[in-house]
Design an enzyme around this catalytic site. Structure first.
Site, mmCIF file in Angstrom:
data_model
loop_
_atom_site.group_PDB
_atom_site.id
_atom_site.type_symbol
_atom_site.label_atom_id
_atom_site.label_comp_id
_atom_site.label_asym_id
_atom_site.label_seq_id
_atom_site.Cartn_x
_atom_site.Cartn_y
_atom_site.Cartn_z
ATOM 1 C CE LYS A 22 -1.766 1.721 3.976
ATOM 2 N NZ LYS A 22 -1.504 3.145 4.217
ATOM 3 C CG ASN A 23 2.188 2.717 3.546
ATOM 4 O OD1 ASN A 23 1.043 3.039 3.245
ATOM 5 N ND2 ASN A 23 2.547 2.450 4.788
ATOM 6 C CB CYS A 116 -5.833 9.840 11.110
ATOM 7 S SG CYS A 116 -4.136 9.383 11.341
ATOM 8 N NE ARG A 121 0.004 10.532 9.933
ATOM 9 C CZ ARG A 121 -0.550 9.536 9.241
ATOM 10 N NH1 ARG A 121 -1.681 9.027 9.629
ATOM 11 N NH2 ARG A 121 0.041 9.083 8.140
ATOM 12 C CG ASP A 306 3.069 1.689 9.290
ATOM 13 O OD1 ASP A 306 3.248 1.861 8.077
ATOM 14 O OD2 ASP A 306 2.733 2.617 10.065
ATOM 15 N NE ARG A 398 -7.412 4.408 4.898
ATOM 16 C CZ ARG A 398 -6.872 5.514 5.407
ATOM 17 N NH1 ARG A 398 -7.265 5.954 6.594
ATOM 18 N NH2 ARG A 398 -5.953 6.173 4.753
HETATM 19 C C1 EPZ Z 1 3.868 7.215 6.108
HETATM 20 O O1 EPZ Z 1 3.064 8.219 6.713
HETATM 21 C C2 EPZ Z 1 2.991 5.971 6.026
HETATM 22 N N1 EPZ Z 1 1.836 6.236 5.185
HETATM 23 C C3 EPZ Z 1 2.532 5.563 7.427
HETATM 24 O O2 EPZ Z 1 1.786 4.344 7.300
HETATM 25 C C4 EPZ Z 1 3.771 5.297 8.277
HETATM 26 O O3 EPZ Z 1 3.370 4.981 9.595
HETATM 27 C C5 EPZ Z 1 4.674 6.547 8.289
HETATM 28 O O4 EPZ Z 1 5.013 6.918 6.932
HETATM 29 C C6 EPZ Z 1 5.968 6.320 9.047
HETATM 30 O O5 EPZ Z 1 6.679 5.266 8.495
HETATM 31 C C7 EPZ Z 1 1.963 6.158 3.843
HETATM 32 O O6 EPZ Z 1 3.032 5.918 3.325
HETATM 33 C C8 EPZ Z 1 0.721 6.388 3.035
HETATM 34 P P1 EPZ Z 1 5.807 10.681 8.286
HETATM 35 P P2 EPZ Z 1 3.582 9.757 6.757
HETATM 36 O O7 EPZ Z 1 5.668 11.901 7.481
HETATM 37 O O8 EPZ Z 1 4.310 10.066 5.497
HETATM 38 C C9 EPZ Z 1 5.686 13.984 11.675
HETATM 39 C C10 EPZ Z 1 -0.043 2.898 7.622
HETATM 40 O O9 EPZ Z 1 -0.564 2.373 8.615
HETATM 41 N N2 EPZ Z 1 5.574 14.967 10.585
HETATM 42 O O10 EPZ Z 1 7.094 9.896 8.211
HETATM 43 O O11 EPZ Z 1 2.456 10.624 7.134
HETATM 44 C C11 EPZ Z 1 4.379 13.197 11.844
HETATM 45 O O12 EPZ Z 1 3.484 13.909 12.651
HETATM 46 C C12 EPZ Z 1 0.387 4.350 7.669
HETATM 47 O O13 EPZ Z 1 0.170 2.306 6.541
HETATM 48 C C13 EPZ Z 1 5.631 16.325 10.889
HETATM 49 O O14 EPZ Z 1 5.760 16.710 12.050
HETATM 50 O O15 EPZ Z 1 4.623 9.670 7.966
HETATM 51 C C14 EPZ Z 1 4.840 11.927 12.520
HETATM 52 O O16 EPZ Z 1 4.961 12.153 13.912
HETATM 53 C C15 EPZ Z 1 0.138 4.981 9.028
HETATM 54 N N3 EPZ Z 1 5.520 17.230 9.882
HETATM 55 C C16 EPZ Z 1 6.227 11.702 11.931
HETATM 56 O O17 EPZ Z 1 6.632 12.957 11.353
HETATM 57 C C17 EPZ Z 1 5.367 16.837 8.568
HETATM 58 O O18 EPZ Z 1 5.303 17.730 7.690
HETATM 59 C C18 EPZ Z 1 6.246 10.624 10.856
HETATM 60 O O19 EPZ Z 1 5.451 11.062 9.805
HETATM 61 C C19 EPZ Z 1 5.310 15.459 8.281
HETATM 62 C C20 EPZ Z 1 5.425 14.540 9.295
#
Ligand code: EPZ
Length: 424
Positions: A22-23, A116, A121, A306, A398
């Site tokens: 998915k990711n 969420c 996020r 995850d 999802r």
């Molecule tokens: C991706 O989400 C994945 N989703 C998530 O999988 C996964 O848990 C996550 O990466 C971490 O590996 C998809 O790929 C669609 P991040 P993403 O940006 O990109 C903070 C699942 O279950 N942050 O690495 O949103 C954020 O709040 C999903 O498949 C900021 O502060 O993750 C979090 O604490 C859930 N500012 C941390 O970074 C930003 O601009 C990690 O977020 C962006 C992120």
């Protein structure tokens, strides 16, 4: 909307091929917009997040044909640069269309994606990077109205190796004038997959899988044929269900170098692994899962966030006490309360969960609050004594394609009862 009805106590065992990731699929689908051409994607998982993403592409004017696990996307003509607010609200990953649309059309309009169940996020890292690359961002009534006249290659440092921010910057930088260097970039396998796809489209990118990624912008990208790799989190999910129910499992379709941290934890619990070849993994669980371990989630190659809900589920049956620290998301323990309703002994303090292993779990009526929470509850229900009702199938669907059929195929007694006008 529906409820899984699970009769626990049967082993999850046998041979299974994981589906497409998915990711990995979601950023690749957004990247198709960058080529005014046709892309053919193989091994596409039939999950609702992919359906939603294909609907967005169609609403933008793309032609989409989906045959089994092969998707053909023709992006020669697009008629809009606006993403439907409802879609963005439902699916955070639609934020990746920001980079792709700006790279293609130099303008994009979409709602500010909400938080969420697992956390706020935010997208501040995405927006700060885009502004450094010359994007003007107007935010009004939670709508992001973005445009750029000249996409400027530049150096970007990410204070946190955000997966989404790294992917979004890549989607814009491939069409920039000049060179972009992303420092402290995310190293997740899904980022590596996106780079491989962009390179197949003609992009010039170096350093994927490291914390520094260099992109030389190009003026044109062409279509490509590409296969989505197997889903490492789905693989970890099935390993969890097999280990909790005492089943031996043969998993195909995994990439060995992606599974290190997950298998290490399962090994510490007593599971034994053998790689039959580079993409086939054999797992034999112990008679009794061993605990007394600490898991700390983190950016790749650390233990993936995850997999944290699945690990919590597994450790409820491990002998001894275990600690899980969730360092990535601030609210990702929603499965703990539901697992306690099944007899687990879990105490939460801030971002730490203390788990004391119990001899067995019992069936209960529980609810999934997010995708991986739902998967963790299903694994627990399959191992529990008695019948469980797991509400919230819309979250699980999802990211997992007919998970009830997959677990049934592997010996589980599970069925999905779709909700009809609010009743199960
Ligand atoms: C991706 O989400 C994945 N989703 C998530 O999988 C996964 O848990 C996550 O990466 C971490 O590996 C998809 O790929 C669609 P991040 P993403 O940006 O990109 C903070 C699942 O279950 N942050 O690495 O949103 C954020 O709040 C999903 O498949 C900021 O502060 O993750 C979090 O604490 C859930 N500012 C941390 O970074 C930003 O601009 C990690 O977020 C962006 C992120």
């Amino acid at each position: 909307m529906g409820t899984y009805i699970v009769q626990g106590g049967r082993r999850i065992e046998g041979e299974f091929c994981v589906r497409g990731s998915k990711n990995a699929a979601l950023p690749v689908l957004a990247a198709c917009l960058l080529a005014e051409d046709v892309c053919v994607l193989e091994n596409m998982p039939q999950i609702t997040d992919v359906v939603q993403t294909l609907e967005i592409l169609q609403e933008l004017g793309c032609r989409v044909d989906w045959d089994g696990r092969t998707v053909m996307i023709d992006t020669k003509q697009i008629s809009s640069f606006v993403i439907d607010n409802d879609k963005v609200g439902k699916m955070r990953s639609s934020i990746l269309f920001l980079g792709a649309l700006l790279g293609r059309e130099k303008q994009a309009k979409l709602a500010y994606p909400g938080g969420c169940a697992i956390g706020r996020r935010p997208i501040d890292l995405h927006l700060a990077a885009f502004q450094r690359m010359g994007v003007e961002i107007l935010e009004e009534n939670c709508i992001l109205d973005c445009k750029v006249s000249r996409i400027a290659g530049t150096q970007i440092y990410l204070p946190f190796p955000s997966v989404g921010a790294t992917e979004n910057i890549l989607l814009l930088a491939v069409k920039a004038e000049g060179v972009t260097l992303i420092r402290n970039a995310a190293k997740e396998p899904e980022v590596v997959t996106l780079v491989r796809f962009l390179r197949a489209m003609g992009a010039e990118i170096y350093g994927e899988g490291t914390s520094s990624i260099l992109v030389e912008g190009v003026s044109h990208l062409h279509g490509a044929v590409f296969t989505i790799p197997g889903d490492r989190i789905e693989g970890g999910t099935f390993l969890c269900a097999a280990a909790m129910t005492g089943g031996k499992l043969c998993l195909r379709g995994l990439e060995r170098e992606q599974m290190g941290a997950v298998l290490e934890v399962w090994r510490m619990c007593g599971c034994r692994f053998l790689w039959e070849d580079s993409d086939t993994l054999l797992m034999e669980p112990p008679k009794c899962l061993r605990g007394d371990l600490t898991i700390v989630t983190g950016p790749f190659p650390a233990f993936p966030t995850d997999m944290q809900p699945l690990a919590m589920s597994l450790l409820t049956l491990a002998k001894g006490s275990c600690m899980i620290s969730e360092t990535v998301f601030e609210a990702r323990f929603s499965q703990a309360g539901e697992l306690c309703r099944m007899g687990a002994d879990i105490r939460i303090s801030g971002r730490n969960a203390l788990i004391h292993g119990v001899d067995k779990l019992h069936g209960a009526e529980v609810s999934a609050g997010d995708l991986r929470c739902g998967a963790a509850l299903l694994c627990a229900a399959l191992a529990a004594e008695g019948v469980s009702l797991v509400h919230g199938s819309e979250y699980v669907e999802r990211g997992y394609e007919s998970i009830e059929n997959a677990f049934s195929f592997l010996g589980g007694d599970i069925r999905l009862q779709e909700e009809r006008n609010g009743y199960v």
